[in-house]
Design a protein around this motif. Structure first.
Motif, PDB file in Angstrom:
ATOM      1  N   ASP A 171       0.646  -1.218  -0.009  1.00 60.05           N
ATOM      2  CA  ASP A 171       0.097  -0.096   0.074  1.00 60.05           C
ATOM      3  C   ASP A 171       0.936   1.125  -0.132  1.00 60.05           C
ATOM      4  O   ASP A 171       0.198   2.350  -0.135  1.00 60.05           O
ATOM      5  CB  ASP A 171      -0.963  -0.005   1.122  1.00 60.05           C
ATOM      6  CG  ASP A 171      -1.971  -1.016   1.159  1.00 60.05           C
ATOM      7  OD1 ASP A 171      -2.281  -1.658   0.129  1.00 60.05           O
ATOM      8  OD2 ASP A 171      -2.282  -1.387   2.346  1.00 60.05           O
ATOM      9  N   CYS A 172       2.124   1.122  -0.097  1.00 59.92           N
ATOM     10  CA  CYS A 172       2.855   2.233   0.364  1.00 59.92           C
ATOM     11  C   CYS A 172       3.773   2.582  -0.951  1.00 59.92           C
ATOM     12  O   CYS A 172       4.194   1.731  -1.937  1.00 59.92           O
ATOM     13  CB  CYS A 172       4.144   1.862   1.453  1.00 59.92           C
ATOM     14  SG  CYS A 172       3.154   1.822   2.829  1.00 59.92           S
ATOM     15  N   SER A 173       4.218   3.707  -0.957  1.00 55.50           N
ATOM     16  CA  SER A 173       5.057   4.461  -2.328  1.00 55.50           C
ATOM     17  C   SER A 173       6.621   4.270  -1.876  1.00 55.50           C
ATOM     18  O   SER A 173       6.890   3.890  -0.973  1.00 55.50           O
ATOM     19  CB  SER A 173       4.585   5.683  -2.503  1.00 55.50           C
ATOM     20  OG  SER A 173       5.018   6.631  -1.598  1.00 55.50           O
ATOM     21  N   ALA A 174       7.175   4.477  -3.169  1.00 57.43           N
ATOM     22  CA  ALA A 174       8.613   4.197  -3.113  1.00 57.43           C
ATOM     23  C   ALA A 174       9.643   5.218  -2.085  1.00 57.43           C
ATOM     24  O   ALA A 174      10.226   4.914  -1.493  1.00 57.43           O
ATOM     25  CB  ALA A 174       9.131   4.314  -4.352  1.00 57.43           C
ATOM     26  N   ASP A 175       8.879   6.257  -1.837  1.00 57.56           N
ATOM     27  CA  ASP A 175       9.448   7.057  -0.949  1.00 57.56           C
ATOM     28  C   ASP A 175       9.277   7.003   0.679  1.00 57.56           C
ATOM     29  O   ASP A 175      10.229   7.560   1.196  1.00 57.56           O
ATOM     30  CB  ASP A 175       9.223   8.604  -1.205  1.00 57.56           C
ATOM     31  CG  ASP A 175       7.822   8.846  -1.189  1.00 57.56           C
ATOM     32  OD1 ASP A 175       6.932   7.873  -1.246  1.00 57.56           O
ATOM     33  OD2 ASP A 175       7.207  10.187  -1.093  1.00 57.56           O
ATOM     34  N   ALA A 176       8.212   6.035   0.870  1.00 57.73           N
ATOM     35  CA  ALA A 176       7.903   5.709   2.143  1.00 57.73           C
ATOM     36  C   ALA A 176       7.387   4.490   2.180  1.00 57.73           C
ATOM     37  O   ALA A 176       6.185   3.958   2.266  1.00 57.73           O
ATOM     38  CB  ALA A 176       6.872   6.634   3.053  1.00 57.73           C
ATOM     39  N   PRO A 177       8.255   3.303   1.827  1.00 57.00           N
ATOM     40  CA  PRO A 177       7.966   1.962   1.430  1.00 57.00           C
ATOM     41  C   PRO A 177       7.323   0.766   2.485  1.00 57.00           C
ATOM     42  O   PRO A 177       7.085  -0.102   2.018  1.00 57.00           O
ATOM     43  CB  PRO A 177       9.054   1.478   0.783  1.00 57.00           C
ATOM     44  CG  PRO A 177      10.391   2.387   1.332  1.00 57.00           C
ATOM     45  CD  PRO A 177       9.799   3.390   1.798  1.00 57.00           C
ATOM     46  N   ALA A 178       7.814   1.236   3.765  1.00 56.04           N
ATOM     47  CA  ALA A 178       7.641   0.335   4.738  1.00 56.04           C
ATOM     48  C   ALA A 178       6.244   0.679   5.544  1.00 56.04           C
ATOM     49  O   ALA A 178       6.238   1.613   6.164  1.00 56.04           O
ATOM     50  CB  ALA A 178       8.807   0.260   5.826  1.00 56.04           C
ATOM     51  N   CYS A 179       5.194  -0.298   5.732  1.00 58.42           N
ATOM     52  CA  CYS A 179       4.333  -0.110   6.309  1.00 58.42           C
ATOM     53  C   CYS A 179       4.562  -0.663   7.860  1.00 58.42           C
ATOM     54  O   CYS A 179       4.701  -1.748   8.206  1.00 58.42           O
ATOM     55  CB  CYS A 179       3.076  -1.180   5.732  1.00 58.42           C
ATOM     56  SG  CYS A 179       1.390  -0.731   6.553  1.00 58.42           S
ATOM     57  N   ARG A 180       4.524   0.203   8.819  1.00 62.41           N
ATOM     58  CA  ARG A 180       4.638   0.045  10.183  1.00 62.41           C
ATOM     59  C   ARG A 180       3.445   0.616  11.167  1.00 62.41           C
ATOM     60  O   ARG A 180       3.175   1.896  10.802  1.00 62.41           O
ATOM     61  CB  ARG A 180       6.182   0.821  10.488  1.00 62.41           C
ATOM     62  CG  ARG A 180       7.394  -0.041   9.871  1.00 62.41           C
ATOM     63  CD  ARG A 180       8.423   0.418  10.646  1.00 62.41           C
ATOM     64  NE  ARG A 180       9.524   0.080   9.889  1.00 62.41           N
ATOM     65  CZ  ARG A 180      10.390   0.891   9.234  1.00 62.41           C
ATOM     66  NH1 ARG A 180       9.784   2.215   8.844  1.00 62.41           N
ATOM     67  NH2 ARG A 180      11.375   0.203   8.315  1.00 62.41           N
ATOM     68  N   HIS A 181       3.083  -0.079  11.925  1.00 65.03           N
ATOM     69  CA  HIS A 181       1.953   0.201  12.695  1.00 65.03           C
ATOM     70  C   HIS A 181       0.875   1.187  12.002  1.00 65.03           C
ATOM     71  O   HIS A 181       0.036   2.132  12.502  1.00 65.03           O
ATOM     72  CB  HIS A 181       2.185   1.409  13.744  1.00 65.03           C
ATOM     73  CG  HIS A 181       3.643   1.139  14.315  1.00 65.03           C
ATOM     74  ND1 HIS A 181       3.851  -0.098  15.416  1.00 65.03           N
ATOM     75  CD2 HIS A 181       5.077   1.163  14.541  1.00 65.03           C
ATOM     76  CE1 HIS A 181       4.963  -0.048  15.874  1.00 65.03           C
ATOM     77  NE2 HIS A 181       5.795   0.488  15.377  1.00 65.03           N
ATOM     78  N   GLY A 182       0.447   0.529  10.669  1.00 64.19           N
ATOM     79  CA  GLY A 182      -0.597   1.170   9.927  1.00 64.19           C
ATOM     80  C   GLY A 182      -0.201   2.387   9.343  1.00 64.19           C
ATOM     81  O   GLY A 182      -1.313   2.955   8.551  1.00 64.19           O
ATOM     82  N   TYR A 183       0.743   2.911   8.988  1.00 64.47           N
ATOM     83  CA  TYR A 183       1.465   4.008   8.308  1.00 64.47           C
ATOM     84  C   TYR A 183       2.435   3.715   7.479  1.00 64.47           C
ATOM     85  O   TYR A 183       3.539   3.002   7.866  1.00 64.47           O
ATOM     86  CB  TYR A 183       1.664   5.204   9.297  1.00 64.47           C
ATOM     87  CG  TYR A 183       0.383   5.691  10.004  1.00 64.47           C
ATOM     88  CD1 TYR A 183      -0.567   6.575   9.309  1.00 64.47           C
ATOM     89  CD2 TYR A 183       0.176   5.292  11.301  1.00 64.47           C
ATOM     90  CE1 TYR A 183      -1.762   6.880   9.956  1.00 64.47           C
ATOM     91  CE2 TYR A 183      -1.145   5.578  11.910  1.00 64.47           C
ATOM     92  CZ  TYR A 183      -2.055   6.443  11.054  1.00 64.47           C
ATOM     93  OH  TYR A 183      -3.183   6.890  11.852  1.00 64.47           O
ATOM     94  N   CYS A 184       2.807   4.334   6.372  1.00 64.76           N
ATOM     95  CA  CYS A 184       3.785   4.132   5.498  1.00 64.76           C
ATOM     96  C   CYS A 184       4.970   5.120   5.824  1.00 64.76           C
ATOM     97  O   CYS A 184       4.851   6.236   5.993  1.00 64.76           O
ATOM     98  CB  CYS A 184       3.454   4.525   3.934  1.00 64.76           C
ATOM     99  SG  CYS A 184       2.345   3.631   3.285  1.00 64.76           S
TER     100      CYS A 184
END
Length: 393
Positions: A377-390
């Motif tokens: 669900d995340c884009s390349a500039d913030a690619p890691a999903c942690r705690h429900g947010y990219c």
């Protein structure tokens, strides 16, 4: 213990500890099922209280016991090799504060907790062999005024004259009344940090020593001369008392304007702390006995400190990240800058697993970050999903 620190012990016993009511008999701390005993400042006590209550829900619960005579006592007992005596506090599963008696012969603390580095305390030239430092969550320090005061900001230069010379001699309006200049003693982490920021030797800091954070809030917030009243506490304590006091925006020596810890005077996002604009912040440091390999010697203390530092996996039932955020402190994963010396130069920080988006969502009630259920669900500039947010990697 240095003579000056020793002179604070009677005052600490009167002001820093919770005593049992007259006629009541406190339980011995050693008779708690699984006690881990800490000592340090009062600024960290609200955080430890929340953690202590939550520890009752984990497998193999820990009974967190804490004595809070002053931050520097969190290192001086290890330096001097003395034992702690008197009473201490612990908390039940509902968060109710209780009192227990330490042995008459004294107890060895399992950890110390300071809001500054231990070597800044008077009489501590170096951390003793066999004691290690473990940085924990970040606190910031607030210079505070009454809500009946019109003042909104203060500079390091003003602090230098006010607290370095005294209100009357410093002549920085409106803080010119010595009776309205509230302070702590030189064992206080808040005093040490603010003194460093203003270039004042901590032992030369002026003002009326009120003894505790809550006494500082009462003194400033209930002042009959509110325009002249000035004090300081940890920002999490200031935030809890916004109905009576407010944090002054602070201008550091190399800055051209003043900043609040948050992005606005009414916010809770700690954005200016996390990105380095607000200068008065420090990590809470744990000081703990270790073996020759640097491992914490007491297994229960190793678990507790390891949960704070990430060295130990969090047990089910301990939402430590949420507790840290809800307390008004900042987890290291939400920081964008760091420093290696107290109130020293900043450098960019990239945490191993950033949580800035989650921090803002929980602390401030919202964030501009993308929500997510997984990395896809995340884009390349913030690619890691942690705690429900990219988040960034």
């Amino acid at each position: 213990m240095s003579p000056r620190l020793a002179s604070y012990v009677p005052l600490a016993a009167a002001l820093g500890l919770t005593l049992a009511p007259r006629g009541a008999v406190a339980a011995p701390c050693a008779e708690l099922p699984n006690p881990v005993i800490g000592i340090g400042g009062s600024a960290s006590k609200p955080l430890l209280a929340k953690v202590a209550a939550a520890l009752h829900a984990v497998d193999d619960p820990i009974d967190l016991v804490y004595q809070s005579p002053g931050a520097c006592f969190g290192i001086t007992y290890f330096v001097d090799g003395t034992k702690i005596t008197g009473t201490a506090n612990y908390w039940d599963e509902d968060g109710n504060e209780q009192t227990c008696d330490l042995p008459l012969t004294g107890a060895d603390p399992d950890f110390g907790m300071l809001g500054v580095k231990g070597t800044l305390c008077e009489g501590v030239d170096a951390i003793p062999d066999g004691i290690a430092e473990f940085p924990g969550p970040i606190t910031s320090w607030s210079l505070i005024a009454s809500n009946d005061s019109s003042q909104t900001n203060i500079s390091a230069a003003a602090v230098y004259f006010i607290y370095g010379f005294g209100a009357a001699l410093g002549q920085v309006a409106p803080w010119t009344v010595d009776a309205e200049l509230y302070s702590r003693n030189a064992t206080s982490a808040a005093l040490i940090a603010i003194a460093l920021g203003a270039g004042i030797p901590p032992t030369k800091f002026k003002g009326l020593d009120v003894g505790t954070n809550q006494a500082m809030i009462s003194s400033v917030g209930q002042s009959l001369n509110p325009e002249a009243a000035l004090g300081f506490v940890s920002t999490e304590v200031a935030d809890l008392n916004r109905d009576t006091v407010h944090t002054l925006a602070y201008q550091a020596p190399d800055q051209t304007c003043a900043y609040w810890p948050d992005s606005t005077a009414t916010g809770f996002d700690k954005r200016n702390v996390r990105d380095g604009h607000y200068d008065l912040w420090s990590p809470y440091n744990f000081y703990v006995p270790v073996d020759g390999g640097g491992e914490i010697t007491n297994p229960e203390t190793r678990r507790l400190i390891g949960w704070f530092t990430g060295a130990e996996p969090l047990p089910q039932g301990l939402p430590l990240l949420d507790i840290i955020i809800d307390n008004g402190t900042i987890p290291q994963c939400a920081m964008q800058v760091w420093r290696d010396e107290e109130i020293g130069p900043l450098y960019s920080l990239q945490p191993d697993a950033p949580c800035g988006c989650y921090f803002e969502s929980r602390a401030a009630g919202g964030t501009d970050c993308q929500t997510c259920a997984g990395d896809d669900d995340c884009s390349a500039d913030a690619p890691a999903c942690r705690h429900g947010y990219c988040e960034v990697i």
